[in-house]
Write a protein that holds these residues in place. Structure first.
Motif, short mmCIF file in Angstrom:
data_model
loop_
_atom_site.label_atom_id
_atom_site.label_comp_id
_atom_site.label_asym_id
_atom_site.label_seq_id
_atom_site.Cartn_x
_atom_site.Cartn_y
_atom_site.Cartn_z
N GLY A 186 51.90 -31.01 -38.30
CA GLY A 186 50.70 -31.15 -38.68
C GLY A 186 49.74 -30.01 -38.30
O GLY A 186 48.56 -30.33 -38.26
N ALA A 187 50.18 -29.08 -37.56
CA ALA A 187 49.37 -28.15 -37.23
C ALA A 187 48.67 -27.50 -38.39
O ALA A 187 49.37 -27.36 -39.28
CB ALA A 187 49.84 -27.20 -36.22
N PRO A 188 47.38 -27.09 -38.04
CA PRO A 188 46.70 -26.37 -39.37
C PRO A 188 47.51 -24.98 -39.47
O PRO A 188 47.89 -24.25 -38.49
CB PRO A 188 45.28 -26.00 -38.91
CG PRO A 188 45.09 -26.46 -37.33
CD PRO A 188 46.35 -27.14 -37.13
N TYR A 229 52.45 -14.96 -34.38
CA TYR A 229 51.71 -15.00 -33.34
C TYR A 229 51.92 -13.80 -32.30
O TYR A 229 50.93 -13.49 -31.63
CB TYR A 229 51.69 -16.38 -32.73
CG TYR A 229 51.31 -17.37 -33.47
CD1 TYR A 229 50.17 -17.86 -33.60
CD2 TYR A 229 52.39 -18.27 -34.01
CE1 TYR A 229 49.77 -18.88 -34.73
CE2 TYR A 229 52.24 -19.22 -35.13
CZ TYR A 229 50.92 -19.58 -35.20
OH TYR A 229 50.37 -20.33 -36.23
N GLN A 230 52.97 -13.33 -32.01
CA GLN A 230 53.28 -12.03 -31.19
C GLN A 230 54.53 -11.36 -31.77
O GLN A 230 55.43 -11.91 -32.09
CB GLN A 230 53.39 -12.84 -29.79
CG GLN A 230 53.49 -11.92 -28.62
CD GLN A 230 53.72 -12.70 -27.44
OE1 GLN A 230 53.99 -13.85 -27.39
NE2 GLN A 230 53.97 -11.71 -26.40
N ILE A 231 54.35 -10.32 -31.24
CA ILE A 231 55.29 -9.13 -31.66
C ILE A 231 55.56 -8.28 -30.47
O ILE A 231 54.56 -7.76 -30.01
CB ILE A 231 55.07 -8.26 -32.74
CG1 ILE A 231 55.20 -9.40 -34.11
CG2 ILE A 231 56.28 -7.36 -33.17
CD1 ILE A 231 54.89 -8.37 -35.56
N ASN A 232 56.65 -8.17 -29.86
CA ASN A 232 56.94 -7.02 -28.74
C ASN A 232 58.09 -6.32 -29.35
O ASN A 232 59.20 -6.83 -29.48
CB ASN A 232 57.53 -7.96 -27.49
CG ASN A 232 56.29 -8.76 -26.98
OD1 ASN A 232 55.12 -8.15 -26.91
ND2 ASN A 232 56.53 -10.00 -26.48
N ILE A 233 57.74 -5.02 -29.47
CA ILE A 233 59.05 -4.00 -29.61
C ILE A 233 59.44 -3.34 -28.33
O ILE A 233 58.55 -2.66 -27.73
CB ILE A 233 58.54 -3.00 -30.78
CG1 ILE A 233 58.16 -3.70 -31.98
CG2 ILE A 233 59.39 -1.78 -31.09
CD1 ILE A 233 57.65 -2.90 -33.23
N LEU A 234 60.53 -3.56 -27.93
CA LEU A 234 61.02 -2.51 -26.84
C LEU A 234 61.18 -1.06 -27.13
O LEU A 234 61.52 -0.80 -28.12
CB LEU A 234 62.33 -3.21 -26.50
CG LEU A 234 62.48 -4.69 -26.11
CD1 LEU A 234 63.62 -4.98 -25.69
CD2 LEU A 234 61.42 -5.05 -24.92
N ARG A 235 60.48 -0.28 -26.40
CA ARG A 235 60.34 0.91 -26.70
C ARG A 235 60.93 1.80 -25.39
O ARG A 235 60.82 1.61 -24.40
CB ARG A 235 58.87 1.54 -26.78
CG ARG A 235 58.16 0.70 -27.91
CD ARG A 235 57.14 1.60 -28.18
NE ARG A 235 56.21 0.73 -29.38
CZ ARG A 235 56.85 0.69 -30.65
NH1 ARG A 235 57.65 1.21 -30.97
NH2 ARG A 235 55.75 -0.31 -31.49
N ASP A 236 61.65 2.97 -26.15
CA ASP A 236 62.23 4.15 -25.19
C ASP A 236 61.02 4.91 -24.71
O ASP A 236 61.00 5.76 -25.75
CB ASP A 236 63.35 4.53 -25.84
CG ASP A 236 64.06 5.68 -24.77
OD1 ASP A 236 63.69 5.93 -23.62
OD2 ASP A 236 65.15 6.23 -25.19
N ARG A 237 60.42 4.92 -23.57
CA ARG A 237 59.37 5.55 -23.45
C ARG A 237 59.82 7.08 -22.98
O ARG A 237 58.94 7.66 -22.94
CB ARG A 237 58.64 4.89 -22.38
CG ARG A 237 58.07 3.66 -22.73
CD ARG A 237 56.87 3.37 -21.91
NE ARG A 237 56.13 1.88 -22.54
CZ ARG A 237 55.85 1.69 -23.68
NH1 ARG A 237 55.56 2.34 -24.48
NH2 ARG A 237 55.41 0.23 -23.76
N SER A 238 61.08 7.47 -22.88
CA SER A 238 61.40 8.71 -22.44
C SER A 238 61.45 9.63 -23.97
O SER A 238 61.47 10.97 -23.72
CB SER A 238 62.81 8.67 -21.94
OG SER A 238 63.89 8.17 -22.92
N ASP A 279 45.11 -20.12 -34.54
CA ASP A 279 45.38 -18.89 -33.52
C ASP A 279 46.22 -19.07 -32.39
O ASP A 279 46.58 -18.40 -31.62
CB ASP A 279 43.83 -18.75 -32.82
CG ASP A 279 43.33 -19.77 -32.08
OD1 ASP A 279 43.53 -20.77 -32.25
OD2 ASP A 279 42.62 -19.44 -31.46
N GLN A 280 46.84 -20.49 -32.42
CA GLN A 280 48.08 -20.80 -31.56
C GLN A 280 49.05 -21.17 -32.34
O GLN A 280 48.82 -22.06 -33.33
CB GLN A 280 47.30 -21.91 -30.49
CG GLN A 280 46.58 -21.25 -29.59
CD GLN A 280 46.83 -20.43 -28.68
OE1 GLN A 280 47.76 -20.58 -28.14
NE2 GLN A 280 46.06 -19.17 -28.62
N PRO A 281 50.36 -20.79 -31.68
CA PRO A 281 51.48 -21.58 -32.43
C PRO A 281 51.82 -23.16 -32.11
O PRO A 281 51.23 -23.63 -31.17
CB PRO A 281 52.70 -20.58 -31.79
CG PRO A 281 52.21 -20.39 -30.33
CD PRO A 281 50.68 -20.14 -30.54
#
Length: 62
Positions: free
Chosen positions: A3-5, A43-52, A9-11
């Protein structure tokens, strides 16, 4: 979803985290969000990146 709207802004406490592999190395968080938002709030996305790499690329790719 408890029943969450929709699109608050929150999951919902019952929301799940999902791992997505094999995305193009050049994709940004915005492109990934645009792909999934038609199916529900993101709500959130994290892409692991190869910083090299220059510029940094996702570690998961073809």
């Amino acid at each position: 979803m408890n029943g969450a709207p929709e699109h608050s802004d929150q999951p919902d406490p019952d929301a799940i985290k999902m791992f997505v592999g094999q995305i193009p190395r050049s994709w940004s968080e915005k492109e990934l969000k645009d792909l999934f938002e038609p199916f529900g709030a993101v709500y959130q996305i994290n892409i692991l990146r190869d910083r090299s790499q220059n510029p940094p690329q996702s570690k998961v790719g073809v």
